[in-house]
Scaffold this motif. Structure first.
Motif, PDB file in Angstrom:
ATOM      1  N   ALA A  41      -0.496   5.825  -5.117  1.00 35.61           N
ATOM      2  CA  ALA A  41      -0.186   7.252  -5.192  1.00 35.61           C
ATOM      3  C   ALA A  41      -0.971   8.027  -4.142  1.00 35.61           C
ATOM      4  CB  ALA A  41      -0.505   7.782  -6.589  1.00 35.61           C
ATOM      5  N   ARG A  42      -2.247   7.658  -3.953  1.00 39.71           N
ATOM      6  CA  ARG A  42      -3.082   8.337  -2.949  1.00 39.71           C
ATOM      7  C   ARG A  42      -2.507   8.135  -1.556  1.00 39.71           C
ATOM      8  NH1 ARG A  42      -7.697   8.911  -6.324  1.00 39.71           N
ATOM      9  NH2 ARG A  42      -9.328  10.115  -5.258  1.00 39.71           N
ATOM     10  N   VAL A  43      -2.159   6.888  -1.237  1.00 40.64           N
ATOM     11  CA  VAL A  43      -1.626   6.576   0.089  1.00 40.64           C
ATOM     12  C   VAL A  43      -0.274   7.242   0.286  1.00 40.64           C
ATOM     13  CG1 VAL A  43      -0.849   4.715   1.608  1.00 40.64           C
ATOM     14  CG2 VAL A  43      -2.911   4.402   0.219  1.00 40.64           C
ATOM     15  N   SER A  44       0.553   7.227  -0.749  1.00 32.52           N
ATOM     16  CA  SER A  44       1.874   7.842  -0.675  1.00 32.52           C
ATOM     17  C   SER A  44       1.775   9.325  -0.360  1.00 32.52           C
ATOM     18  CB  SER A  44       2.618   7.638  -2.005  1.00 32.52           C
ATOM     19  OG  SER A  44       3.860   8.332  -2.004  1.00 32.52           O
ATOM     20  N   GLU A  45       0.882  10.022  -1.047  1.00 38.42           N
ATOM     21  CA  GLU A  45       0.716  11.462  -0.824  1.00 38.42           C
ATOM     22  C   GLU A  45       0.157  11.755   0.560  1.00 38.42           C
ATOM     23  OE1 GLU A  45      -1.751  15.287  -2.684  1.00 38.42           O
ATOM     24  OE2 GLU A  45      -1.939  13.290  -3.595  1.00 38.42           O
ATOM     25  N   ALA A  46      -0.864  10.988   0.962  1.00 36.46           N
ATOM     26  CA  ALA A  46      -1.522  11.247   2.238  1.00 36.46           C
ATOM     27  C   ALA A  46      -0.618  10.953   3.428  1.00 36.46           C
ATOM     28  CB  ALA A  46      -2.800  10.413   2.338  1.00 36.46           C
ATOM     29  N   CYS A  47       0.216   9.923   3.310  1.00 35.11           N
ATOM     30  CA  CYS A  47       1.065   9.501   4.423  1.00 35.11           C
ATOM     31  C   CYS A  47       2.477  10.081   4.356  1.00 35.11           C
ATOM     32  CB  CYS A  47       1.151   7.973   4.462  1.00 35.11           C
ATOM     33  SG  CYS A  47      -0.430   7.151   4.711  1.00 35.11           S
ATOM     34  N   ASP A  48       2.774  10.795   3.275  1.00 31.93           N
ATOM     35  CA  ASP A  48       4.102  11.378   3.085  1.00 31.93           C
ATOM     36  C   ASP A  48       5.191  10.299   3.132  1.00 31.93           C
ATOM     37  OD1 ASP A  48       6.028  13.316   2.653  1.00 31.93           O
ATOM     38  OD2 ASP A  48       6.215  13.854   4.774  1.00 31.93           O
ATOM     39  N   VAL A  49       4.976   9.258   2.336  1.00 34.09           N
ATOM     40  CA  VAL A  49       5.963   8.181   2.215  1.00 34.09           C
ATOM     41  C   VAL A  49       6.215   7.908   0.736  1.00 34.09           C
ATOM     42  CG1 VAL A  49       5.329   7.071   4.395  1.00 34.09           C
ATOM     43  CG2 VAL A  49       4.184   6.376   2.271  1.00 34.09           C
ATOM     44  N   LYS A  50       7.288   7.196   0.452  1.00 32.83           N
ATOM     45  CA  LYS A  50       7.582   6.738  -0.902  1.00 32.83           C
ATOM     46  C   LYS A  50       7.217   5.269  -0.998  1.00 32.83           C
ATOM     47  CE  LYS A  50      11.320   6.193  -4.270  1.00 32.83           C
ATOM     48  NZ  LYS A  50      12.783   6.324  -4.516  1.00 32.83           N
ATOM     49  N   ILE A  51       6.458   4.911  -2.025  1.00 35.87           N
ATOM     50  CA  ILE A  51       6.039   3.520  -2.206  1.00 35.87           C
ATOM     51  C   ILE A  51       6.508   3.048  -3.580  1.00 35.87           C
ATOM     52  CG2 ILE A  51       4.112   1.896  -2.290  1.00 35.87           C
ATOM     53  CD1 ILE A  51       2.494   3.805  -0.586  1.00 35.87           C
ATOM     54  N   ASP A  52       7.349   2.037  -3.595  1.00 36.39           N
ATOM     55  CA  ASP A  52       7.824   1.417  -4.835  1.00 36.39           C
ATOM     56  C   ASP A  52       7.192   0.045  -4.972  1.00 36.39           C
ATOM     57  OD1 ASP A  52       9.629   3.480  -5.688  1.00 36.39           O
ATOM     58  OD2 ASP A  52      10.978   2.841  -4.074  1.00 36.39           O
ATOM     59  N   ALA A  53       6.662  -0.245  -6.161  1.00 35.20           N
ATOM     60  CA  ALA A  53       6.016  -1.534  -6.415  1.00 35.20           C
ATOM     61  C   ALA A  53       6.884  -2.364  -7.348  1.00 35.20           C
ATOM     62  CB  ALA A  53       4.636  -1.328  -7.018  1.00 35.20           C
ATOM     63  N   ARG A  54       7.117  -3.594  -6.963  1.00 35.44           N
ATOM     64  CA  ARG A  54       7.815  -4.573  -7.803  1.00 35.44           C
ATOM     65  C   ARG A  54       6.974  -5.841  -7.812  1.00 35.44           C
ATOM     66  NH1 ARG A  54      10.089  -0.621  -8.668  1.00 35.44           N
ATOM     67  NH2 ARG A  54      12.311  -0.112  -8.704  1.00 35.44           N
ATOM     68  N   GLY A  55       6.182  -6.009  -8.868  1.00 31.65           N
ATOM     69  CA  GLY A  55       5.281  -7.148  -8.899  1.00 31.65           C
ATOM     70  C   GLY A  55       4.235  -6.994  -7.808  1.00 31.65           C
ATOM     71  N   ASN A  56       4.135  -7.994  -6.930  1.00 31.19           N
ATOM     72  CA  ASN A  56       3.180  -7.922  -5.827  1.00 31.19           C
ATOM     73  C   ASN A  56       3.865  -7.560  -4.503  1.00 31.19           C
ATOM     74  OD1 ASN A  56       4.548 -10.323  -5.668  1.00 31.19           O
ATOM     75  ND2 ASN A  56       2.818 -11.477  -4.820  1.00 31.19           N
ATOM     76  N   THR A  57       5.058  -6.984  -4.608  1.00 27.38           N
ATOM     77  CA  THR A  57       5.818  -6.554  -3.430  1.00 27.38           C
ATOM     78  C   THR A  57       5.939  -5.033  -3.408  1.00 27.38           C
ATOM     79  OG1 THR A  57       7.097  -8.605  -3.321  1.00 27.38           O
ATOM     80  CG2 THR A  57       8.033  -6.687  -2.231  1.00 27.38           C
ATOM     81  N   LEU A  58       5.719  -4.455  -2.229  1.00 28.89           N
ATOM     82  CA  LEU A  58       5.845  -3.017  -2.046  1.00 28.89           C
ATOM     83  C   LEU A  58       6.983  -2.714  -1.096  1.00 28.89           C
ATOM     84  CD1 LEU A  58       2.113  -1.928  -1.496  1.00 28.89           C
ATOM     85  CD2 LEU A  58       3.424  -1.912  -3.626  1.00 28.89           C
ATOM     86  N   CYS A  59       7.684  -1.633  -1.371  1.00 26.08           N
ATOM     87  CA  CYS A  59       8.699  -1.115  -0.461  1.00 26.08           C
ATOM     88  C   CYS A  59       8.254   0.287  -0.049  1.00 26.08           C
ATOM     89  CB  CYS A  59      10.068  -1.068  -1.138  1.00 26.08           C
ATOM     90  SG  CYS A  59      11.376  -0.479  -0.048  1.00 26.08           S
ATOM     91  N   ILE A  60       7.978   0.470   1.251  1.00 25.67           N
ATOM     92  CA  ILE A  60       7.488   1.744   1.773  1.00 25.67           C
ATOM     93  C   ILE A  60       8.610   2.393   2.576  1.00 25.67           C
ATOM     94  CG2 ILE A  60       5.700   2.877   3.134  1.00 25.67           C
ATOM     95  CD1 ILE A  60       3.994   0.368   2.819  1.00 25.67           C
ATOM     96  N   THR A  61       8.933   3.638   2.224  1.00 23.25           N
ATOM     97  CA  THR A  61      10.020   4.344   2.884  1.00 23.25           C
ATOM     98  C   THR A  61       9.529   5.692   3.393  1.00 23.25           C
ATOM     99  OG1 THR A  61      11.576   3.343   1.316  1.00 23.25           O
ATOM    100  CG2 THR A  61      12.396   5.173   2.645  1.00 23.25           C
ATOM    101  N   GLY A  62       9.869   6.003   4.630  1.00 24.52           N
ATOM    102  CA  GLY A  62       9.482   7.279   5.243  1.00 24.52           C
ATOM    103  C   GLY A  62       9.791   7.225   6.716  1.00 24.52           C
ATOM    104  N   ASN A  63       9.278   8.194   7.498  1.00 20.97           N
ATOM    105  CA  ASN A  63       9.513   8.079   8.938  1.00 20.97           C
ATOM    106  C   ASN A  63       8.677   6.919   9.480  1.00 20.97           C
ATOM    107  OD1 ASN A  63       6.902   8.964  10.010  1.00 20.97           O
ATOM    108  ND2 ASN A  63       7.488  11.032   9.393  1.00 20.97           N
TER     109      ASN A  63
END
Length: 344
Positions: A41-63
């Motif tokens: 959540a901290r990284v998502s807010e600071a970087c202005d990206v969306k981060i979805d977690a599925r188990g030990n996999t992350l999906c990062i979406t943004g510019n």
């Protein structure tokens, strides 16, 4: 395997970039994500990206730029956790600020540079590039001035460096001192004996000391006068050899006091002078000895000046925002004052 991070794919589209990252160690991944995914959540807010977690996999979406930044932050933090570094929320914030400023920054150069290990087996390390620069300056110079706002680790890291030098036998004693600048009262009006009167001014130094050493060990060193904590006025007339000396809150020294202190430093001694030139408590009209020294001594070989900013604050993340707000207010007041002078 040293590289814990596995990146499965990266894709660009009309909405920006998407990165999918899988971490091979589930336990380390859970520690990285934080309780209730607080780190994400901290990284998502600071970087202005969306981060979805599925188990030990992350999906990062943004510019593209922001997703690369988030990937860099999480990847380096994950690597540090894999090297047994305990990552706290403040460390996440420091990592974010450091990599936002310089994407080439290597966090392991900071977090793995142990200055001193406390009695509770907690390693004290620099947490920002400027803190690392500060530590390196102390290692290379006999006198170092550290100037910057509260919460940047100036005093705490100085204490750690002093204890480290003493432990290695580089100095025979540690001397901690501050100017006792009264806030509306003189020492004579305060209750108690001399120790009772000056202890409130020296309390931050005691706090740092007791945070690093066991209470009994700290008291033993103080009782043996190996660690001396005293007001700056007590330094007059002395020559301090084989010592590690810390002058804290130096913005509250006068020009004469600063000169007196610097000329006390003897053979095989080292000194750190810390202060925040924006928080001077001297009576009106008096020039801060720290500001004066900054102007007079710059360029002398054997000493160094390290300047911290709000980006180096390692306290609650709101502290940096508070410092920024005050800086903006001060700037506006100066601009208003200048405009008034121009119109008169």
């Amino acid at each position: 395997m040293d590289d814990f991070l596995l990146i499965f794919y990266s894709r660009k589209g009309n909405l920006g970039a998407m990165k999918s990252i899988t971490f091979e160690n589930n336990d380390l991944a859970r520690e990285l994500f934080g309780r209730h995914n607080s780190t994400l959540a901290r990284v998502s807010e600071a970087c202005d990206v969306k981060i979805d977690a599925r188990g030990n996999t992350l999906c990062i979406t943004g510019n593209e730029k922001n997703t690369m930044l988030a990937e860099n932050i999480l990847g380096q933090l994950y690597s540090l956790i894999g090297k047994n570094v305990s990552i706290q929320p403040a460390d996440v914030d420091s990592a974010i600020r450091s990599l936002q400023k310089d994407s080439q920054c290597r966090l392991e150069n900071l977090f793995l540079d142990t200055v001193f290990t406390t009695a509770k087996n907690k390693p004290i390390t620099p947490r920002t590039p400027n803190q690392k620069k500060y530590i390196d300056a102390v290692r290379e110079h006999d006198i170092v001035f550290s100037i910057g706002p509260a919460g940047t680790g100036k005093t705490y890291l100085a204490m750690a460096m002093a204890l480290s030098a003493f432990t290695r036998g580089e100095v025979n004693r540690i001397i901690l001192t501050r100017p006792a600048v009264e806030a509306g009262e003189t020492l004579g009006f305060l209750p108690g004996n001399l120790a009772d009167k000056v202890n409130p001014y020296l309390r931050p130094l005691y706090d740092a000391l007791y945070d690093m050493l066991a209470f009994e060990k700290a008291r033993e060193l103080i009782d043996q006068n190996i660690i001396e904590i005293a007001p700056l006025a007590f330094m007059r007339g002395r020559t301090l050899n084989n010592s590690f000396i810390i002058l804290d809150e130096a913005q509250n020294t006068t020009r004469e006091q600063m000169k007196m202190f610097l000329t006390r430093i003897g053979y095989s001694s080292r000194a750190i002078i810390t202060g925040d030139i924006t928080q001077t408590d001297l009576p009106g009209g008096k020039t801060s000895g720290l500001i004066d020294a900054k102007n007079i001594l710059a360029g002398i070989k054997g000493l160094d000046f390290i300047h911290f900013t709000r980006e180096d604050v390692v306290r609650h993340r709101l502290v940096g925002k508070i410092i920024q707000a005050y800086e903006m207010s001060t700037r506006k007041q100066k601009e208003t004052f200048q405009k008034k002078n121009e119109t008169t």
